[in-house]
Design a protein around this motif. Structure first.
Motif, PDB file in Angstrom:
ATOM      1  N   ALA A 293      -4.029  99.252  92.563  1.00  0.00           N
ATOM      2  CA  ALA A 293      -3.893  99.817  91.216  1.00  0.00           C
ATOM      3  C   ALA A 293      -3.593 101.316  91.290  1.00  0.00           C
ATOM      4  O   ALA A 293      -2.761 101.836  90.539  1.00  0.00           O
ATOM      5  N   LEU A 294      -4.252 102.006  92.210  1.00  0.00           N
ATOM      6  CA  LEU A 294      -4.002 103.443  92.371  1.00  0.00           C
ATOM      7  C   LEU A 294      -2.554 103.702  92.803  1.00  0.00           C
ATOM      8  O   LEU A 294      -1.885 104.592  92.271  1.00  0.00           O
ATOM      9  N   MET A 295      -2.085 102.882  93.733  1.00  0.00           N
ATOM     10  CA  MET A 295      -0.713 103.043  94.226  1.00  0.00           C
ATOM     11  C   MET A 295       0.299 102.872  93.083  1.00  0.00           C
ATOM     12  O   MET A 295       1.236 103.667  92.939  1.00  0.00           O
ATOM     13  N   ALA A 296       0.073 101.855  92.250  1.00  0.00           N
ATOM     14  CA  ALA A 296       0.979 101.605  91.119  1.00  0.00           C
ATOM     15  C   ALA A 296       0.913 102.753  90.109  1.00  0.00           C
ATOM     16  O   ALA A 296       1.941 103.209  89.596  1.00  0.00           O
ATOM     17  N   PHE A 297      -0.309 103.250  89.871  1.00  0.00           N
ATOM     18  CA  PHE A 297      -0.496 104.349  88.924  1.00  0.00           C
ATOM     19  C   PHE A 297       0.235 105.609  89.415  1.00  0.00           C
ATOM     20  O   PHE A 297       0.939 106.272  88.654  1.00  0.00           O
ATOM     21  N   LEU A 298       0.087 105.911  90.690  1.00  0.00           N
ATOM     22  CA  LEU A 298       0.735 107.105  91.247  1.00  0.00           C
ATOM     23  C   LEU A 298       2.255 106.952  91.222  1.00  0.00           C
ATOM     24  O   LEU A 298       2.982 107.913  90.965  1.00  0.00           O
ATOM     25  N   SER A 299       2.707 105.754  91.475  1.00  0.00           N
ATOM     26  CA  SER A 299       4.146 105.500  91.448  1.00  0.00           C
ATOM     27  C   SER A 299       4.714 105.805  90.064  1.00  0.00           C
ATOM     28  O   SER A 299       5.777 106.416  89.924  1.00  0.00           O
ATOM     29  N   ILE A 303       4.831 109.752  92.108  1.00  0.00           N
ATOM     30  CA  ILE A 303       4.244 110.092  93.408  1.00  0.00           C
ATOM     31  C   ILE A 303       4.409 108.913  94.354  1.00  0.00           C
ATOM     32  O   ILE A 303       3.917 107.813  94.096  1.00  0.00           O
ATOM     33  N   GLU A 304       5.106 109.183  95.453  1.00  0.00           N
ATOM     34  CA  GLU A 304       5.404 108.123  96.398  1.00  0.00           C
ATOM     35  C   GLU A 304       4.299 108.036  97.452  1.00  0.00           C
ATOM     36  O   GLU A 304       4.036 109.014  98.155  1.00  0.00           O
ATOM     37  N   THR A 305       3.661 106.875  97.536  1.00  0.00           N
ATOM     38  CA  THR A 305       2.644 106.668  98.571  1.00  0.00           C
ATOM     39  C   THR A 305       3.098 105.504  99.446  1.00  0.00           C
ATOM     40  O   THR A 305       4.046 104.804  99.101  1.00  0.00           O
ATOM     41  N   GLN A 306       2.420 105.315 100.567  1.00  0.00           N
ATOM     42  CA  GLN A 306       2.772 104.195 101.449  1.00  0.00           C
ATOM     43  C   GLN A 306       1.511 103.559 102.012  1.00  0.00           C
ATOM     44  O   GLN A 306       0.484 104.225 102.158  1.00  0.00           O
ATOM     45  N   ILE A 307       1.625 102.282 102.353  1.00  0.00           N
ATOM     46  CA  ILE A 307       0.542 101.619 103.082  1.00  0.00           C
ATOM     47  C   ILE A 307       0.989 101.492 104.531  1.00  0.00           C
ATOM     48  O   ILE A 307       1.978 100.827 104.817  1.00  0.00           O
ATOM     49  N   SER A 357      -3.674 113.606  89.418  1.00  0.00           N
ATOM     50  CA  SER A 357      -3.306 112.238  89.023  1.00  0.00           C
ATOM     51  C   SER A 357      -4.351 111.250  89.523  1.00  0.00           C
ATOM     52  O   SER A 357      -4.708 110.299  88.815  1.00  0.00           O
ATOM     53  N   ILE A 358      -4.850 111.474  90.743  1.00  0.00           N
ATOM     54  CA  ILE A 358      -5.890 110.587  91.279  1.00  0.00           C
ATOM     55  C   ILE A 358      -7.176 110.732  90.465  1.00  0.00           C
ATOM     56  O   ILE A 358      -7.840 109.750  90.135  1.00  0.00           O
ATOM     57  N   LYS A 359      -7.489 111.970  90.082  1.00  0.00           N
ATOM     58  CA  LYS A 359      -8.671 112.198  89.238  1.00  0.00           C
ATOM     59  C   LYS A 359      -8.523 111.469  87.894  1.00  0.00           C
ATOM     60  O   LYS A 359      -9.466 110.843  87.408  1.00  0.00           O
ATOM     61  N   THR A 360      -7.340 111.568  87.316  1.00  0.00           N
ATOM     62  CA  THR A 360      -7.089 110.871  86.048  1.00  0.00           C
ATOM     63  C   THR A 360      -7.284 109.371  86.221  1.00  0.00           C
ATOM     64  O   THR A 360      -7.920 108.708  85.386  1.00  0.00           O
ATOM     65  N   PHE A 361      -6.750 108.831  87.295  1.00  0.00           N
ATOM     66  CA  PHE A 361      -6.878 107.392  87.559  1.00  0.00           C
ATOM     67  C   PHE A 361      -8.335 106.965  87.580  1.00  0.00           C
ATOM     68  O   PHE A 361      -8.713 105.939  87.019  1.00  0.00           O
ATOM     69  N   PHE A 362      -9.181 107.772  88.213  1.00  0.00           N
ATOM     70  CA  PHE A 362     -10.593 107.408  88.319  1.00  0.00           C
ATOM     71  C   PHE A 362     -11.418 107.863  87.109  1.00  0.00           C
ATOM     72  O   PHE A 362     -12.638 107.773  87.106  1.00  0.00           O
TER      73      PHE A 362
END
Ligand SMILES: *Cc1c(COP(=O)(O)O)cnc(C)c1O
Length: 365
Positions: A293-299, A303-307, A357-362
């Motif tokens: 969910a965090l990855m989708a939110f950042l996207s 914001i590009e993240t990777q696993i 953005s991560i703070k907002t997500f949480f």
């Protein structure tokens, strides 16, 4: 308003392009395109950097591991114990020699767990191949002890860890041999594929020089079946040009990691540096139960993240059937890991944006 934060940006600016074009031009002008003088100079400088006697330039990090294992005589009938969480090249390089990769569990720092390695040593075990994953050196004192105790070879996959240290000792300085990748995504990388094997053994150096050239000695005699895995002179020249900049890039990566550490503490699990570890942060991996969910939110926020990596090596279709070990911690971790953008081109503003953005997500802001 959304900003774009790329995971990695391989574009070069005008002055970098100009510099590299003149580096390449110098090679084209002297014309020694195959194993030219830049290759030997790079090998010398990398051996010095790692505190080793020899370095041999090869075509890629995968070649480095494959040819490195072959140079030590590892092949069919042998088992090589490695980690379960790495880029698949680690397992493939082992399997391509004809040996069997045996997959150990990992610690919470995502590196191979020496205790798990111990349980997997058997009569066919020939070597331990730890990966300094994310740019953190593995628990080498424990692994060295194990290798001594069971008379096993120790081979480092240091592809992600050029410049990382443990108690002042550099990645690449611990094993019988150590393997580096200098592909474009690594912290010390060229503009394409390249790799290096380092060792203190002259017999291994000589063998590698043959193995990277179809097993040929003196252009006439083929001593062992092998492939064409030479480093290109142009890549060696680019890497020589970039080597003096590595410390600055590492410093920037470490600074970015520090920014994230401060901003994200208490929200997600962060990479931890123990006493004596100097990580280079090839990747900055956080962990959370709400990873997807965090990855989708950042996207959505640009914001590009990777696993890295969504499937454990032993659970890949190519390996699954033959696997007999268990790796419960790796199975837990692989569902929770996420790499945040941490390339050296990012600014404090970018890191603030990602962190906010991560703070907002949480719901923390
Ligand atoms: C990049 C990498 C490799 C392979 O290197 P290539 O140069 O891409 O062949 C091997 N192991 C690890 C851990 C890597 O990150």
């Amino acid at each position: 308003m959304n900003k774009k934060v790329p995971f990695l940006d391989l574009r070069l600016n005008t002055s970098e392009r100009k510099e590299l074009l003149s580096v390449i031009d110098a090679v084209l002008a002297h014309g020694r395109i195959v194993l030219g003088p830049e290759v030997q100079e790079l090998e010398k400088q990398i051996a010095d950097y790692c505190g080793r006697k020899f370095a041999v330039g090869v075509g890629s990090g995968t070649d480095a591991i494959f040819l490195g294992l072959k140079s030590l005589g590892i092949g069919p009938g042998d088992e090589v114990i490695t980690t379960s969480l790495s880029w698949i090249a680690t397992a493939n390089a082992i399997a391509l020699t004809g040996a069997t990769p045996v997959f150990a569990d990992i610690c919470d720092d995502l590196n191979i767990d020496p205790e798990s390695v111990r349980t997997l040593v058997g009569p066919r075990t020939k070597a331990i191949l730890p990966v300094h994953f994310t740019g953190k050196v593995c628990k080498m004192p424990d692994l060295i002890k194990l290798a001594d105790e069971y008379k096993l070879l120790l081979i480092e996959d240091a592809a992600q860890a050029f410049g990382a240290t443990l108690h002042g000792r550099r990645a690449g300085s611990f094993g019988e041999i150590a393997c580096f990748s200098m592909n474009q995504m690594k912290i010390f990388g060229s503009c394409g594929d390249a790799g290096v094997v380092v060792t203190d053994r002259e017999d291994i150096q000589r063998k590698l020089i043959a193995l990277r050239h179809n097993g040929m000695v003196d252009r006439t005699e083929c001593i062992e079946v092998s492939l064409n895995g030479r480093i290109d002179t142009i890549h060696a020249a680019i890497l020589l040009h970039r080597l003096p900049q590595v410390e600055e890039i590492i410093a920037k990566r470490r600074e970015i990691a520090g920014w994230y550490d401060e901003r994200l503490a208490g929200l997600v699990e962060l990479p931890v540096q123990q006493e004596g570890e100097r990580d280079i942060h090839f990747s900055y991996q956080i962990r959370t139960d709400r990873r997807d969910a965090l990855m989708a939110f950042l996207s959505e926020k640009g914001i590009e993240t990777q696993i890295q990596h969504p499937v454990l090596m032993p659970q890949q279709a190519a390996y699954k059937a033959g696997v007999r070990s268990t790796f419960p911690n790796a199975e837990k971790m692989v569902k929770r890991i996420l790499c945040l953008p941490n390339n050296e081109k990012l600014s404090l503003e970018d890191i603030d944006y990602v962190s906010d953005s991560i703070k907002t997500f949480f719901g923390a802001q």
